[in-house]
Design a protein around this motif. Sequence first.
Motif, short mmCIF file in Angstrom:
data_model
loop_
_atom_site.label_atom_id
_atom_site.label_comp_id
_atom_site.label_asym_id
_atom_site.label_seq_id
_atom_site.Cartn_x
_atom_site.Cartn_y
_atom_site.Cartn_z
N VAL A 105 -10.37 65.18 62.49
CA VAL A 105 -9.88 66.48 61.98
C VAL A 105 -8.72 66.27 61.01
CG1 VAL A 105 -8.71 68.63 62.64
CG2 VAL A 105 -10.65 67.82 63.96
N GLU A 106 -7.81 65.38 61.38
CA GLU A 106 -6.65 65.15 60.50
C GLU A 106 -7.10 64.58 59.15
OE1 GLU A 106 -4.31 62.83 63.20
OE2 GLU A 106 -3.47 64.61 64.20
N ARG A 107 -8.09 63.67 59.19
CA ARG A 107 -8.64 63.11 57.93
C ARG A 107 -9.35 64.20 57.13
NH1 ARG A 107 -10.31 58.72 60.76
NH2 ARG A 107 -12.37 59.64 61.04
N SER A 108 -10.11 65.04 57.82
CA SER A 108 -10.87 66.09 57.12
C SER A 108 -9.93 67.04 56.38
CB SER A 108 -11.71 66.90 58.11
OG SER A 108 -12.72 66.10 58.64
N LEU A 109 -8.82 67.39 57.03
CA LEU A 109 -7.86 68.30 56.38
C LEU A 109 -7.34 67.67 55.09
CD1 LEU A 109 -5.98 69.60 59.53
CD2 LEU A 109 -7.45 70.94 58.01
N GLY A 110 -7.06 66.37 55.14
CA GLY A 110 -6.62 65.66 53.93
C GLY A 110 -7.71 65.66 52.88
N ASN A 111 -8.95 65.36 53.29
CA ASN A 111 -10.08 65.33 52.34
C ASN A 111 -10.29 66.68 51.68
OD1 ASN A 111 -10.77 62.66 52.78
ND2 ASN A 111 -12.26 63.14 54.40
N LEU A 112 -10.16 67.74 52.49
CA LEU A 112 -10.48 69.08 51.99
C LEU A 112 -9.28 69.75 51.33
CD1 LEU A 112 -12.56 70.18 55.12
CD2 LEU A 112 -13.47 69.90 52.80
N GLY A 113 -8.10 69.17 51.52
CA GLY A 113 -6.90 69.78 50.94
C GLY A 113 -6.55 71.10 51.61
N LEU A 114 -6.83 71.19 52.90
CA LEU A 114 -6.58 72.44 53.64
C LEU A 114 -5.55 72.21 54.75
CD1 LEU A 114 -10.28 73.60 54.17
CD2 LEU A 114 -8.69 74.45 52.43
N GLU A 115 -4.91 73.31 55.15
CA GLU A 115 -3.99 73.20 56.30
C GLU A 115 -4.70 73.51 57.60
OE1 GLU A 115 -0.58 75.53 55.36
OE2 GLU A 115 -0.03 74.16 53.74
N GLN A 116 -5.82 74.22 57.47
CA GLN A 116 -6.59 74.57 58.66
C GLN A 116 -8.08 74.55 58.33
OE1 GLN A 116 -6.97 78.71 60.12
NE2 GLN A 116 -6.09 77.98 62.05
N VAL A 117 -8.86 74.01 59.25
CA VAL A 117 -10.31 74.12 59.14
C VAL A 117 -10.69 75.35 59.95
CG1 VAL A 117 -12.47 73.08 59.92
CG2 VAL A 117 -10.76 71.67 58.82
N GLN A 118 -11.41 76.30 59.32
CA GLN A 118 -11.75 77.53 60.06
C GLN A 118 -12.74 77.25 61.18
OE1 GLN A 118 -11.47 77.62 56.74
NE2 GLN A 118 -10.05 79.29 56.30
N LEU A 119 -13.66 76.31 60.90
CA LEU A 119 -14.66 76.00 61.92
C LEU A 119 -14.88 74.49 61.97
CD1 LEU A 119 -16.91 76.81 63.94
CD2 LEU A 119 -18.45 77.00 61.99
N LEU A 120 -14.67 73.92 63.15
CA LEU A 120 -14.99 72.51 63.36
C LEU A 120 -16.17 72.44 64.32
CD1 LEU A 120 -14.00 69.48 62.86
CD2 LEU A 120 -13.45 69.60 65.28
N GLN A 121 -17.23 71.81 63.86
CA GLN A 121 -18.39 71.67 64.74
C GLN A 121 -18.53 70.21 65.18
OE1 GLN A 121 -21.59 74.52 64.32
NE2 GLN A 121 -21.38 74.19 62.13
N LEU A 122 -18.79 70.02 66.45
CA LEU A 122 -19.12 68.68 66.92
C LEU A 122 -20.55 68.40 66.46
CD1 LEU A 122 -17.53 68.71 70.49
CD2 LEU A 122 -16.53 67.95 68.31
N HIS A 123 -20.74 67.23 65.90
CA HIS A 123 -21.98 66.91 65.19
C HIS A 123 -22.94 66.13 66.11
CE1 HIS A 123 -23.93 65.14 61.31
NE2 HIS A 123 -24.54 66.21 61.70
N GLY A 124 -23.78 66.87 66.80
CA GLY A 124 -24.80 66.23 67.63
C GLY A 124 -24.29 65.51 68.86
N PRO A 125 -23.39 66.13 69.63
CA PRO A 125 -22.92 65.45 70.84
C PRO A 125 -23.98 65.48 71.95
CG PRO A 125 -22.04 67.67 70.78
CD PRO A 125 -22.81 67.49 69.49
N ALA A 126 -23.89 64.51 72.86
CA ALA A 126 -24.70 64.57 74.08
C ALA A 126 -23.92 65.41 75.09
CB ALA A 126 -24.92 63.17 74.63
#
Length: 304
Positions: A105-126
């Motif tokens: 999540v911390e990396r994604s915020l940097g990549n996206l240039g955002l302070e908050q991700v509105q929706l974080l989805q877990l990608h194919g968890p068991a």
Amino acid sequence: MRYRRLGRTGLTVSEIGYGCASWWGKPRFPEADALGLVHAAIDLGVTFFDTGASYSAGEAEPRLGRALAGRDVSRLVIATKAGTFHAGGGRIARDFSPTAITASVERSLGNLGLEQVQLLQLHGPAIGELTDELRSALADLKQRGLVRAFGVNSFDTAVIEHVVGLPDFDVVMVDYNVLRPEREPLIHRAAAAGKGVLAGMALAMGHTGLKVAKLKGPQDLWYAARGLVRHRDEVLKGARFGFLHRQPGVTGSQAALAYVLENPHVACAVIGTTRLAHLQENAVASGMELPPQVRAGILGAQRR
Ligand SMILES: NC(=O)c1ccc[n+]([C@@H]2O[C@H](COP(=O)([O-])OP(=O)(O)OC[C@H]3O[C@@H](n4cnc5c(N)ncnc54)[C@H](OP(=O)(O)O)[C@@H]3O)[C@@H](O)[C@H]2O)c1
């Protein structure tokens, strides 16, 4: 463009969402074209953008960040995913440990240039990966204001059924399209439990009889090869839906999207495209009535 509520998240999303994945995120697809498509989508009223840490071998998320730089993102819902990441050499690795998800999540915020991700989805968890420790790490991310809502993207019925019973997750993303009517009871149960439902692969990856027939660019070859290697079922089933592309007044893609959006429990149909004309065509599907004879044809093809 019409808008719908995303379950109990308090978010509203456009009926047509843009998937920032696959060929769109690859360096071989020109940057200017990729960014231009995001800007055109915003101009067309698209407010939901879906990407993931592992999409396009890790290239999609920073590219979406570059597309959003300097734009007013206050009306947009930017969704990303965690739990899978690009491990080099085209390999996708999985890690649903609390530490890995928090770092993602911390990396994604940097990549996206955002302070908050509105929706974080877990990608194919068991199911076994949705541990109490992970759920407490998610609560911590919310409490820090880094994530507004959590979801799970899975094409595994048992996982979605399980998530529908968990209060920590507000959204599910399932593979719902004309080829997958069997998803409808599950979508109904998810919505009844207050979950927002996103239709991923809303165009069945373009395999409703059109892809293999029209190979115009490198992306067409790539999508056709992906279909033949990884999604033969879709390609074979899709052949039954070729009639969708021969209807008066509606294109095949619009008919397929209108079918998905006829389901009142679906908040948004997410589509990936590398062509402006396709994006414009898809946007018009919001608010379009599915002609009765086309609906009858779809139901008939689903029964075959
Ligand atoms: N596929 C997965 O496994 C998966 C998993 C989880 C989430 N998702 C999410 O769902 C999104 C959509 O899934 P997807 O990209 O795999 O599949 P999709 O949106 O169902 O289909 C994309 C394919 O459809 C074609 N297409 C789009 N609009 C078209 C139109 N109007 N006419 C003709 N062809 C059209 C695209 O080609 P052009 O580029 O030529 O338009 C591309 O080949 C992803 O971007 C991602 O955000 C997907």
